[in-house]
Write a protein that holds these residues in place. Structure first.
Motif, PDB file in Angstrom:
ATOM      1  N   SER A  21       0.845  -1.222   0.000  1.00  0.00           N
ATOM      2  CA  SER A  21       0.000   0.000   0.000  1.00  0.00           C
ATOM      3  C   SER A  21       0.865   1.251   0.000  1.00  0.00           C
ATOM      4  CB  SER A  21      -0.914  -0.012   1.237  1.00  0.00           C
ATOM      5  OG  SER A  21      -1.768  -1.141   1.220  1.00  0.00           O
ATOM      6  N   VAL A  22       1.908   1.168   0.813  1.00  0.00           N
ATOM      7  CA  VAL A  22       2.831   2.347   0.855  1.00  0.00           C
ATOM      8  C   VAL A  22       3.463   2.564  -0.499  1.00  0.00           C
ATOM      9  CG1 VAL A  22       4.977   3.212   1.833  1.00  0.00           C
ATOM     10  CG2 VAL A  22       3.275   2.164   3.311  1.00  0.00           C
ATOM     11  N   ALA A  23       3.906   1.486  -1.143  1.00  0.00           N
ATOM     12  CA  ALA A  23       4.560   1.610  -2.449  1.00  0.00           C
ATOM     13  C   ALA A  23       3.591   2.172  -3.470  1.00  0.00           C
ATOM     14  CB  ALA A  23       5.081   0.230  -2.881  1.00  0.00           C
ATOM     15  N   VAL A  24       2.357   1.699  -3.411  1.00  0.00           N
ATOM     16  CA  VAL A  24       1.344   2.220  -4.355  1.00  0.00           C
ATOM     17  C   VAL A  24       1.106   3.687  -4.091  1.00  0.00           C
ATOM     18  CG1 VAL A  24      -1.074   2.045  -5.046  1.00  0.00           C
ATOM     19  CG2 VAL A  24       0.260  -0.032  -4.703  1.00  0.00           C
ATOM     20  N   GLY A  25       1.064   4.047  -2.798  1.00  0.00           N
ATOM     21  CA  GLY A  25       0.848   5.473  -2.454  1.00  0.00           C
ATOM     22  C   GLY A  25       1.975   6.334  -2.955  1.00  0.00           C
ATOM     23  N   LEU A  26       3.207   5.837  -2.774  1.00  0.00           N
ATOM     24  CA  LEU A  26       4.362   6.604  -3.254  1.00  0.00           C
ATOM     25  C   LEU A  26       4.303   6.768  -4.767  1.00  0.00           C
ATOM     26  CD1 LEU A  26       7.214   5.091  -1.036  1.00  0.00           C
ATOM     27  CD2 LEU A  26       6.275   7.426  -0.932  1.00  0.00           C
ATOM     28  N   ALA A  27       3.953   5.729  -5.454  1.00  0.00           N
ATOM     29  CA  ALA A  27       3.888   5.807  -6.917  1.00  0.00           C
ATOM     30  C   ALA A  27       2.849   6.818  -7.348  1.00  0.00           C
ATOM     31  CB  ALA A  27       3.588   4.429  -7.491  1.00  0.00           C
ATOM     32  N   ILE A  28       1.684   6.726  -6.680  1.00  0.00           N
ATOM     33  CA  ILE A  28       0.621   7.691  -7.053  1.00  0.00           C
ATOM     34  C   ILE A  28       1.077   9.112  -6.749  1.00  0.00           C
ATOM     35  CG2 ILE A  28      -1.711   8.447  -6.477  1.00  0.00           C
ATOM     36  CD1 ILE A  28      -2.359   5.450  -5.929  1.00  0.00           C
ATOM     37  N   GLY A  29       1.780   9.297  -5.598  1.00  0.00           N
ATOM     38  CA  GLY A  29       2.268  10.655  -5.237  1.00  0.00           C
ATOM     39  C   GLY A  29       3.248  11.170  -6.260  1.00  0.00           C
ATOM     40  N   ILE A  30       4.136  10.272  -6.646  1.00  0.00           N
ATOM     41  CA  ILE A  30       5.141  10.690  -7.638  1.00  0.00           C
ATOM     42  C   ILE A  30       4.457  11.094  -8.933  1.00  0.00           C
ATOM     43  CG2 ILE A  30       7.037   9.871  -9.044  1.00  0.00           C
ATOM     44  CD1 ILE A  30       7.908   8.170  -6.607  1.00  0.00           C
ATOM     45  N   LEU A  31       3.457  10.316  -9.366  1.00  0.00           N
ATOM     46  CA  LEU A  31       2.767  10.648 -10.615  1.00  0.00           C
ATOM     47  C   LEU A  31       2.046  11.984 -10.481  1.00  0.00           C
ATOM     48  CD1 LEU A  31       1.311   7.079 -11.518  1.00  0.00           C
ATOM     49  CD2 LEU A  31       3.179   8.319 -12.671  1.00  0.00           C
ATOM     50  N   LEU A  32       1.422  12.190  -9.316  1.00  0.00           N
ATOM     51  CA  LEU A  32       0.723  13.468  -9.120  1.00  0.00           C
ATOM     52  C   LEU A  32       1.700  14.653  -9.145  1.00  0.00           C
ATOM     53  CD1 LEU A  32      -1.863  12.436  -6.337  1.00  0.00           C
ATOM     54  CD2 LEU A  32      -2.351  13.031  -8.734  1.00  0.00           C
ATOM     55  N   MET A  33       2.850  14.459  -8.484  1.00  0.00           N
ATOM     56  CA  MET A  33       3.853  15.536  -8.462  1.00  0.00           C
ATOM     57  C   MET A  33       4.339  15.839  -9.862  1.00  0.00           C
ATOM     58  SD  MET A  33       6.062  14.565  -5.041  1.00  0.00           S
ATOM     59  CE  MET A  33       7.209  15.858  -5.396  1.00  0.00           C
ATOM     60  N   ARG A  34       4.574  14.809 -10.672  1.00  0.00           N
ATOM     61  CA  ARG A  34       5.018  15.031 -12.057  1.00  0.00           C
ATOM     62  C   ARG A  34       3.958  15.783 -12.850  1.00  0.00           C
ATOM     63  NH1 ARG A  34       8.005   9.427 -14.045  1.00  0.00           N
ATOM     64  NH2 ARG A  34       9.858   9.620 -12.654  1.00  0.00           N
ATOM     65  N   ALA A  35       2.701  15.416 -12.615  1.00  0.00           N
ATOM     66  CA  ALA A  35       1.621  16.089 -13.355  1.00  0.00           C
ATOM     67  C   ALA A  35       1.547  17.560 -12.965  1.00  0.00           C
ATOM     68  CB  ALA A  35       0.292  15.364 -13.077  1.00  0.00           C
ATOM     69  N   VAL A  36       1.636  17.800 -11.645  1.00  0.00           N
ATOM     70  CA  VAL A  36       1.574  19.211 -11.188  1.00  0.00           C
ATOM     71  C   VAL A  36       2.755  20.003 -11.709  1.00  0.00           C
ATOM     72  CG1 VAL A  36       1.687  20.657  -9.145  1.00  0.00           C
ATOM     73  CG2 VAL A  36       0.209  18.647  -9.156  1.00  0.00           C
ATOM     74  N   SER A  37       3.943  19.362 -11.652  1.00  0.00           N
ATOM     75  CA  SER A  37       5.153  20.050 -12.124  1.00  0.00           C
ATOM     76  C   SER A  37       5.057  20.356 -13.597  1.00  0.00           C
ATOM     77  CB  SER A  37       6.366  19.162 -11.816  1.00  0.00           C
ATOM     78  OG  SER A  37       7.538  19.734 -12.335  1.00  0.00           O
ATOM     79  N   LYS A  38       4.526  19.407 -14.356  1.00  0.00           N
ATOM     80  CA  LYS A  38       4.410  19.643 -15.806  1.00  0.00           C
ATOM     81  C   LYS A  38       3.427  20.753 -16.092  1.00  0.00           C
ATOM     82  CE  LYS A  38       3.652  17.088 -20.091  1.00  0.00           C
ATOM     83  NZ  LYS A  38       3.326  15.770 -20.709  1.00  0.00           N
TER      84      LYS A  38
END
Length: 394
Positions: free
Chosen positions: A10-27
Motif C-alpha cells: 500500500s505504501v509503495a502504491v501510495g508513493l507511486a501515485i504521489g510521484i505521478l501526481l507531483m510530475r503532473a503538477v510540475s508539468k
C-alpha cells in the motif's frame, strides 16, 4: 507477515501515485511558466518594435530639422558672401578711382618737375654766360687800372678803414654817453617789462584750516573719554583743535602750515574711517607725515626742474618744497620765490648776464623762511644764507 507485505504494498502504491501526481503538477506549472515567458518575450518584441519605429520617426524629424537649419544657414552665408562681394566691388571701384587720380597727379608732378629741371638748366646756362661776361669785364678793368682785383680790393678797404676810424670812435663815444644818460630809464623799463611778462595773482594767506564733521556723535568720538583722543591728536600733530566754536565744523589752528596740513588730512581720514583711538591716531598722523614729506620733496624737484637751474643739494630741494606750505605777505612762499626767479632771469637776459645764476639766486632768496627760526638767532636772510652756504651754494 502477510499484513506487513500488504501494508508495504500500500505504501509503495501510495508513493507511486504521489510521484505521478507531483510530475503532473510540475508539468502543468512548467507549461504555465513557459506561457508567461513567451508572453513576456512577445511583449518585449512589441515594445522593441515600437521603440524602433519611434526612434526612426525621431531620427527622420531631427534630420528634417537639421536640413531646414542647414538650408537656412547656407542661405544666410550666401547672403553674407553676396554682401561682402558687393562691398569688395565698391571698394575695388573706389581704389580704381583713387589709382586713376593718383596717376593723373603723378603725371602732373612729373610735368612740373620736368619744367623745373628745364628752368634750372636754363638758369645755369644764363649764370655761366653772365660769369663769362664778368670775367671779361674784370680783365678789361685790370688792364685799364694796371692792378689786379685783389690789390684793388685791399687798397679800397684800407682807404675806407682809415676814413671810418675817426667816425667809429666818435660814434662809440656818443653811444656810451647816450647809454649812461638813459641807464636809469632803461633799468626801470626792463623791470617793468619783466613784471608784465611774469606777473601772477597773489594767494591769500591762511593760518586756519576747517574740517566738516557729520554730527555731534562724531564730535564726541573725536574728543574721546575724558578728552584722551583730542589730547593725543594735538600732541601728535602739534596743532590746536577748536570744536565748540562752530557747529558741524572743527577748526585747526597752527602757525606752522605743514603741521596744519598734516592735521587736516589725518583728521579727515579718521572721520571717514570711524576708528578714533590713540593708537590709530598716531598711526594715521605718521602716515600723512610721510606723504607730506614726499609731497614736499616732489614740489622742490618740480620747481627746480621748471626753472632749469641745474643740480642742487637735496636738503635745499627739500627746503624749497617746504615753501609750498608757507605764506608771506598774503602770497605763497614757493610761488613767490619762483616768480622772483623768473623775473631775475628775464632781467638778466635783458642785461646780457647769466640767466641760470640769476634764477638760482631768485629761487633761494627767501629760503630762510622755510627754516624754524624760533630757536635760532638772526633774520631769515642770514639763516637762509648760512644754510645754503653749508650745503654747497656760493
Amino acid at each position: 507477515m502477510t499484513l506487513f507485505l500488504t501494508a508495504l504494498a500500500s505504501v509503495a502504491v501510495g508513493l507511486a501515485i504521489g510521484i505521478l501526481l507531483m510530475r503532473a503538477v510540475s508539468k502543468a506549472g512548467l507549461n504555465k511558466d513557459q506561457q508567461k515567458a513567451e508572453q513576456i518575450l512577445k511583449n518585449a518584441e512589441n515594445q522593441a518594435d515600437a521603440r524602433i519605429k519611434q526612434a526612426v520617426l525621431d531620427g527622420k524629424t531631427q534630420a528634417h530639422d537639421l536640413k531646414v537649419e542647414a538650408e537656412k544657414e547656407i542661405k544666410e552665408r550666401r547672403q553674407e558672401v553676396a554682401e561682402q562681394e558687393t562691398k569688395l566691388l565698391r571698394r575695388e571701384d573706389s581704389l580704381n578711382f583713387r589709382d586713376q587720380a593718383l596717376g593723373q597727379k603723378e603725371r602732373q608732378v612729373q610735368d612740373k618737375l620736368q619744367k623745373v629741371t628745364d628752368r634750372l638748366a636754363s638758369l645755369d646756362e644764363q649764370e655761366r654766360r653772365l660769369q663769362e661776361q664778368i670775367d671779361k669785364q674784370i680783365v678789361v678793368l685790370e688792364g685799364v687800372a694796371k692792378m689786379s682785383s685783389q690789390d684793388a680790393r685791399k687798397e679800397l678797404f684800407a682807404a675806407v678803414e682809415k676814413q671810418m676810424e675817426h667816425e667809429t670812435v666818435a660814434y662809440i663815444k656818443d653811444k656810451e654817453d647816450e647809454a649812461k644818460a638813459s641807464a636809469n630809464a632803461k633799468a626801470q623799463e626792463i623791470i617793468a617789462l619783466a613784471i608784465e611778462r611774469i606777473a601772477q595773482q597773489e594767494t591769500q594767506e591762511r593760518s586756519v584750516s576747517v574740517v566738516a564733521i557729520p554730527g555731534e556723535e562724531m564730535k564726541g568720538r573725536i574728543i574721546g573719554r575724558e578728552g584722551r583722543n583730542i589730547r593725543c591728536f594735538e600732541q601728535a600733530t602739534g596743532v590746536e583743535l577748536n570744536i565748540d566754536d562752530t557747529p558741524d565744523l572743527i577748526t585747526i589752528t597752527c602757525f606752522n602750515p605743514v603741521r596744519r596740513e598734516i592735521a587736516r588730512l589725518a583728521l579727515e581720514h579718521l572721520i571717514r574711517d570711524g576708528r578714533i583711538q590713540p593708537g590709530r591716531i598716531e598711526e594715521v598722523v605718521k602716515k600723512y607725515q610721510n606723504e607730506i614729506d614726499q609731497e614736499i620733496m616732489k614740489a622742490g624737484e618740480d620747481a627746480i626742474f621748471k626753472l632749469g637751474i641745474g643740480r642742487i643739494d637735496r636738503e635745499i630741494v627739500r627746503l624749497v618744497g617746504t615753501l609750498k606750505y608757507r605764506y608771506s605777505y598774503g602770497q605763497n612762499a614757493l610761488q613767490h620765490s619762483m616768480e622772483v626767479a623768473y623775473l631775475a632771469g628775464v632781467m638778466a637776459a635783458e642785461l646780457g648776464l647769466n640767466q641760470q645764476l640769476a634764477k638760482r639766486a631768485g629761487l633761494l632768496h627767501d629760503i630762510g623762511k622755510a627754516l624754524n627760526i624760533e630757536q635760532q638767532e638772526g633774520s631769515h636772510v642770514e639763516l637762509g644764507w648760512k644754510f645754503c652756504r653749508k650745503h654747497g651754494e656760493k
